[in-house]
Design a protein around this motif. Structure first.
Motif, PDB file in Angstrom:
ATOM      1  N   ARG A   1      32.652  93.872  82.612  1.00  0.00           N
ATOM      2  CA  ARG A   1      32.779  93.714  81.163  1.00  0.00           C
ATOM      3  C   ARG A   1      32.307  92.305  80.847  1.00  0.00           C
ATOM      4  O   ARG A   1      32.825  91.326  81.397  1.00  0.00           O
ATOM      5  CB  ARG A   1      34.240  93.902  80.736  1.00  0.00           C
ATOM      6  CG  ARG A   1      34.517  93.730  79.270  1.00  0.00           C
ATOM      7  CD  ARG A   1      34.035  94.895  78.450  1.00  0.00           C
ATOM      8  NE  ARG A   1      34.598  94.860  77.096  1.00  0.00           N
ATOM      9  CZ  ARG A   1      34.191  95.647  76.120  1.00  0.00           C
ATOM     10  NH1 ARG A   1      33.238  96.568  76.341  1.00  0.00           N
ATOM     11  NH2 ARG A   1      34.752  95.572  74.925  1.00  0.00           N
ATOM     12  N   VAL A   2      31.307  92.165  79.955  1.00  0.00           N
ATOM     13  CA  VAL A   2      30.640  90.875  79.705  1.00  0.00           C
ATOM     14  C   VAL A   2      30.800  90.523  78.235  1.00  0.00           C
ATOM     15  O   VAL A   2      30.665  91.377  77.351  1.00  0.00           O
ATOM     16  CB  VAL A   2      29.150  90.935  80.087  1.00  0.00           C
ATOM     17  CG1 VAL A   2      28.510  89.567  79.875  1.00  0.00           C
ATOM     18  CG2 VAL A   2      28.989  91.376  81.543  1.00  0.00           C
ATOM     19  N   TYR A   3      31.074  89.224  78.007  1.00  0.00           N
ATOM     20  CA  TYR A   3      31.135  88.713  76.626  1.00  0.00           C
ATOM     21  C   TYR A   3      30.170  87.543  76.520  1.00  0.00           C
ATOM     22  O   TYR A   3      30.122  86.649  77.392  1.00  0.00           O
ATOM     23  CB  TYR A   3      32.541  88.249  76.269  1.00  0.00           C
ATOM     24  CG  TYR A   3      32.617  87.642  74.884  1.00  0.00           C
ATOM     25  CD1 TYR A   3      32.581  88.448  73.760  1.00  0.00           C
ATOM     26  CD2 TYR A   3      32.712  86.257  74.715  1.00  0.00           C
ATOM     27  CE1 TYR A   3      32.645  87.890  72.484  1.00  0.00           C
ATOM     28  CE2 TYR A   3      32.787  85.696  73.452  1.00  0.00           C
ATOM     29  CZ  TYR A   3      32.747  86.529  72.331  1.00  0.00           C
ATOM     30  OH  TYR A   3      32.800  85.966  71.074  1.00  0.00           O
ATOM     31  N   ALA A   4      29.389  87.513  75.430  1.00  0.00           N
ATOM     32  CA  ALA A   4      28.395  86.443  75.198  1.00  0.00           C
ATOM     33  C   ALA A   4      28.769  85.656  73.953  1.00  0.00           C
ATOM     34  O   ALA A   4      29.174  86.244  72.936  1.00  0.00           O
ATOM     35  CB  ALA A   4      26.999  87.029  75.072  1.00  0.00           C
ATOM     36  N   GLU A   5      28.617  84.347  74.055  1.00  0.00           N
ATOM     37  CA  GLU A   5      28.878  83.450  72.917  1.00  0.00           C
ATOM     38  C   GLU A   5      27.696  82.484  72.832  1.00  0.00           C
ATOM     39  O   GLU A   5      27.249  81.927  73.847  1.00  0.00           O
ATOM     40  CB  GLU A   5      30.178  82.676  73.137  1.00  0.00           C
ATOM     41  CG  GLU A   5      30.609  81.840  71.940  1.00  0.00           C
ATOM     42  CD  GLU A   5      31.106  82.690  70.782  1.00  0.00           C
ATOM     43  OE1 GLU A   5      30.751  82.366  69.635  1.00  0.00           O
ATOM     44  OE2 GLU A   5      31.832  83.683  71.014  1.00  0.00           O
ATOM     45  N   THR A   6      27.122  82.265  71.614  1.00  0.00           N
ATOM     46  CA  THR A   6      25.941  81.400  71.434  1.00  0.00           C
ATOM     47  C   THR A   6      26.351  80.080  70.822  1.00  0.00           C
ATOM     48  O   THR A   6      27.375  79.964  70.143  1.00  0.00           O
ATOM     49  CB  THR A   6      24.906  82.089  70.543  1.00  0.00           C
ATOM     50  OG1 THR A   6      25.498  82.364  69.266  1.00  0.00           O
ATOM     51  CG2 THR A   6      24.412  83.374  71.181  1.00  0.00           C
ATOM     52  N   GLY A   7      25.529  79.050  71.088  1.00  0.00           N
ATOM     53  CA  GLY A   7      25.767  77.716  70.535  1.00  0.00           C
ATOM     54  C   GLY A   7      24.458  77.006  70.287  1.00  0.00           C
ATOM     55  O   GLY A   7      23.370  77.475  70.662  1.00  0.00           O
ATOM     56  N   LEU A   8      24.527  75.854  69.685  1.00  0.00           N
ATOM     57  CA  LEU A   8      23.344  75.052  69.346  1.00  0.00           C
ATOM     58  C   LEU A   8      22.346  75.882  68.561  1.00  0.00           C
ATOM     59  O   LEU A   8      21.155  75.975  68.889  1.00  0.00           O
ATOM     60  CB  LEU A   8      22.698  74.483  70.608  1.00  0.00           C
ATOM     61  CG  LEU A   8      23.538  73.493  71.424  1.00  0.00           C
ATOM     62  CD1 LEU A   8      22.771  73.027  72.646  1.00  0.00           C
ATOM     63  CD2 LEU A   8      23.966  72.321  70.567  1.00  0.00           C
ATOM     64  N   GLN A   9      22.887  76.526  67.524  1.00  0.00           N
ATOM     65  CA  GLN A   9      22.086  77.331  66.606  1.00  0.00           C
ATOM     66  C   GLN A   9      21.298  78.425  67.321  1.00  0.00           C
ATOM     67  O   GLN A   9      20.147  78.719  67.004  1.00  0.00           O
ATOM     68  CB  GLN A   9      21.124  76.435  65.807  1.00  0.00           C
ATOM     69  CG  GLN A   9      21.856  75.415  64.944  1.00  0.00           C
ATOM     70  CD  GLN A   9      20.904  74.526  64.167  1.00  0.00           C
ATOM     71  OE1 GLN A   9      19.680  74.548  64.411  1.00  0.00           O
ATOM     72  NE2 GLN A   9      21.447  73.754  63.228  1.00  0.00           N
ATOM     73  N   GLY A  10      21.964  79.021  68.323  1.00  0.00           N
ATOM     74  CA  GLY A  10      21.376  80.168  69.021  1.00  0.00           C
ATOM     75  C   GLY A  10      20.425  79.812  70.123  1.00  0.00           C
ATOM     76  O   GLY A  10      19.834  80.712  70.735  1.00  0.00           O
ATOM     77  N   THR A  11      20.264  78.521  70.420  1.00  0.00           N
ATOM     78  CA  THR A  11      19.337  78.121  71.479  1.00  0.00           C
ATOM     79  C   THR A  11      19.994  78.153  72.856  1.00  0.00           C
ATOM     80  O   THR A  11      19.318  77.960  73.871  1.00  0.00           O
ATOM     81  CB  THR A  11      18.811  76.711  71.218  1.00  0.00           C
ATOM     82  OG1 THR A  11      19.917  75.798  71.166  1.00  0.00           O
ATOM     83  CG2 THR A  11      18.037  76.667  69.903  1.00  0.00           C
ATOM     84  N   MET A  12      21.290  78.386  72.905  1.00  0.00           N
ATOM     85  CA  MET A  12      22.005  78.418  74.175  1.00  0.00           C
ATOM     86  C   MET A  12      23.085  79.500  74.080  1.00  0.00           C
ATOM     87  O   MET A  12      23.731  79.656  73.038  1.00  0.00           O
ATOM     88  CB  MET A  12      22.647  77.056  74.468  1.00  0.00           C
ATOM     89  CG  MET A  12      23.362  76.994  75.813  1.00  0.00           C
ATOM     90  SD  MET A  12      24.147  75.384  76.050  1.00  0.00           S
ATOM     91  CE  MET A  12      22.734  74.300  76.085  1.00  0.00           C
ATOM     92  N   SER A  13      23.277  80.240  75.154  1.00  0.00           N
ATOM     93  CA  SER A  13      24.295  81.284  75.192  1.00  0.00           C
ATOM     94  C   SER A  13      25.083  81.197  76.488  1.00  0.00           C
ATOM     95  O   SER A  13      24.528  80.872  77.543  1.00  0.00           O
ATOM     96  CB  SER A  13      23.676  82.685  75.051  1.00  0.00           C
ATOM     97  OG  SER A  13      22.778  82.943  76.110  1.00  0.00           O
TER      98      SER A  13
END
Length: 444
Positions: free
Chosen positions: A120-132
């Motif tokens: 089971r995988v969860y993804a979270e983005t940062g730096l305006q979508g340039t990093m996940s």
């Protein structure tokens, strides 16, 4: 198929309890599984949101010529339940945990949850979508937690179910106690006790049954009373005309002018004597079947037996009756007149049907047993069983009404004692014995 009402109710309730328990266990396991998934997803999301700022700071603080695919070193050796990777906008891995397997994490994953065959995988983005940042949890960990939850529910059911079964059995048994008490009260009644049953403590569903039984017993009491009344009144009313006919016959015998007429008159006299004895027996039988054979106060039975035996001894040879009585008084609640009828009928039968050259044995023991035995031919078992039936005489040569043992049996049953017929008689190779036990029952 169960015939017991208690068994049927218990089985139905047990089946219902088992069904409800299994349904409750299934529902509890379903809720626990959903809750485990919800809490695990929440933990994945919380972990990702806490790790992302730290990962951003770690990546931005590196030297430009450093290892771009940086693996976080473990503080101490351990197996990671949750693994993670950090990727840039092109999907390149920038950072990962020391046990992370990059093949577990799907490419191009946007913010949110996804399930693979194993994780089971969860993804979270940062730096305006340039990093996940992707955090993965093995599905086997959740299955293991669900199995533990199922075992916990199963243990609870395994403990509760036997207690519930025992409780159901006790509740059903207690609930049917009034019915069992009702049945015992019927079984404990004497043969001629037709008084109404007490319905006050009975469940509502059983009251109609008790009412129907009371109505049946009332009708039976009226029918038996009418039958006894007819028998007793008929026998009583016959006494006077029979006595008158006997007197006229005896006068005819005395005045008969010829031997032929005198012989006919003697035959008539013999028949009238037999009819008189039968009417007397019918009156005794009516009294015995009436059931009122117990006295208010106990009486010593020894004088009654002695009186009856002495009365018979005046008409037979001196050694025809051997009497054995206890030294101490033997008290019984049986009515003295009723017991005298019993003794008289048994002794009369023994003298009439036994071997004429042999003595009969009359015994009253201190344990409340009265017996009369005589020598003579052995009576077969099927005939022996029918001897207490009215007008049953077996294969005896001597004449009789066939009512003596029926009268004795009715009085003995009404008194709560037991009657036993044996042939051959105990200690003899032949003969017949009547034994009555339990004459002292009901005494404190």
């Amino acid at each position: 198929m169960l015939k017991s009402l208690q068994g049927r109710l218990a089985c139905a309730l047990v089946a219902g309890l088992v069904g409800l328990s299994l349904a409750a266990a299934g529902a509890a396991f379903h809720v626990l599984s959903k809750e485990i998934d919800r809490m695990s997803d929440s933990a994945l999301q919380e972990t990702a949101q806490r790790l992302l700022p730290l990962a951003v700071v770690d990546i931005l603080g590196r030297d430009s010529d450093g290892d771009e695919n940086h693996r976080t070193a473990a503080v101490r050796p351990h197996v990671e339940l949750l693994t993670y990777v950090v990727r840039d906008g092109t999907g390149k891995t920038l950072l990962r945990s020391h046990d992370a397997d990059e093949t577990v994490f799907p490419p191009n994953l946007k913010t949110g949850f996804v399930s693979t065959a194993t994780h089971r995988v969860y993804a979270e983005t940062g730096l305006q979508g340039t990093m996940s940042l992707l955090v993965a949890e093995p599905l086997t960990a959740r299955r293991h937690a669900q199995i533990k939850a199922a075992l916990a529910v199963g243990r609870a059911v395994a403990v509760f179910l036997p207690l519930g079964l025992i409780g159901i059995w006790l509740i059903v048994r207690r609930g049917l106690t009034p019915i069992r008490r009702f049945c015992r009260s019927i079984a404990a009644r004497g043969q001629n006790d037709l008084s109404p049953l007490d319905r006050r403590a009975l469940p509502t569903e059983i009251v109609p049954v008790a009412s129907a039984v009371n109505d049946l017993m009332a009708r039976l009491e009226r029918a038996l009373a009418a039958e006894r009344s007819i028998t007793a009144n008929s026998a009583h009313e016959l006494r006077t005309p029979i006595a008158a006919a006997l007197a006229q016959t005896q006068r005819l015998i005395a005045e008969a002018p010829s031997a032929a007429l005198r012989e006919r008159a003697l035959n008539v006299e013999s028949a009238l004597h037999a009819l008189s004895r039968i009417s007397e027996k019918l009156m005794q039988l009516a009294r015995a079947e009436d059931g009122r054979v117990l006295a208010d106060t106990p009486q010593d039975l020894r004088p009654i037996v002695s009186l009856v035996v002495d009365d018979f001894r005046r008409g037979v040879r001196a050694n025809a009756i051997v009497l054995d009585l206890p030294v101490h008084p033997l008290r019984s609640r049986i009515d003295p007149d009723a017991f005298a009828i019993v003794a008289r009928n048994l002794i009369e039968n023994a003298l009439k049907y036994g071997a004429q050259e042999e003595s009969i044995r009359v015994s009253l023991s201190s344990d409340g047993t009265f017996s009369v035995a005589n020598r003579g031919p052995v009576i077969q078992g099927d005939t022996l069983e029918r001897l207490t039936t009215p007008f049953e005489r077996g294969a005896a040569v001597a004449k009789g009404s066939g009512l003596g043992l029926a009268i004795v049996d009715a009085i003995v049953k009404a008194a709560g004692a037991t009657l036993t017929l044996r042939s051959p008689a105990p200690e003899w190779p032949d003969g017949f014995q009547v034994e009555i036990k339990g004459l002292t029952l009901g005494l404190s």
